[in-house]
Design an enzyme around this catalytic site. Sequence first.
Site, PDB file in Angstrom:
ATOM      1  NE  ARG A  58      -9.154  42.580  11.780  1.00 59.06           N
ATOM      2  CZ  ARG A  58      -9.092  41.587  10.906  1.00 59.06           C
ATOM      3  NH1 ARG A  58     -10.191  40.908  10.586  1.00 59.06           N
ATOM      4  NH2 ARG A  58      -7.950  41.270  10.338  1.00 59.06           N
ATOM      5  CG  ASN A  60      -7.411  45.481  10.546  1.00 59.14           C
ATOM      6  OD1 ASN A  60      -6.192  45.409  10.664  1.00 59.14           O
ATOM      7  ND2 ASN A  60      -8.049  44.977   9.508  1.00 59.14           N
ATOM      8  CG  HIS A  64      -2.622  39.411   7.822  1.00 62.49           C
ATOM      9  ND1 HIS A  64      -3.330  39.682   6.678  1.00 62.49           N
ATOM     10  CD2 HIS A  64      -2.033  38.197   7.632  1.00 62.49           C
ATOM     11  CE1 HIS A  64      -3.165  38.684   5.820  1.00 62.49           C
ATOM     12  NE2 HIS A  64      -2.385  37.770   6.380  1.00 62.49           N
TER      13      HIS A  64
END
Length: 167
Positions: free
Chosen positions: A109, A129, A132
């Site tokens: 990120r 972002n 996950h």
Amino acid sequence: MLLQKTLCIVKPDGVRRGLIGDVVSRFERVGLKMVAAKMLIVDESLAKKHYLYDDIVFRHSEAVWNSLIKFISNSPVFTFVVEGVESIEVVRKLCGATEPKLAIPGTIRGDFSYHSFKYSNEKGFSIYNVIHASANEADAMREIPIWFKDNEILNYKRDDECEHYYC
């Protein structure tokens, strides 16, 4: 030895930007082993199984839950399971802070995203972002079967496995 499996998803923003290879290589370079993978378009039902309403609303808000469902639904994602010693913690460290503006350089990120929660909330969309990753062992155990059947998770040895697992 604490050998774990954890779920990772390259989210639609990461897929659209062609970051799948960059993301996967970060995990493989440290010795984590990919044991399952698939690319698919997520329908709303699958998105709702993954992002539990009560959990997201409790921690954030209903608006955040709605934006997550909208963001991941009807979009391609690359989902995969990695295995390794304490892989959940290692993957979370490699991903960086959930809010990209707080993620340090060198993390996924930190290197590939920069949005803030404030900006995303003002614009009414989910945070971009890139990835996950299961937050903890309980989440990994709940999430992996949502995305993969048992027979889709492989058991094999990497050539360098003894370098990482002290065989």
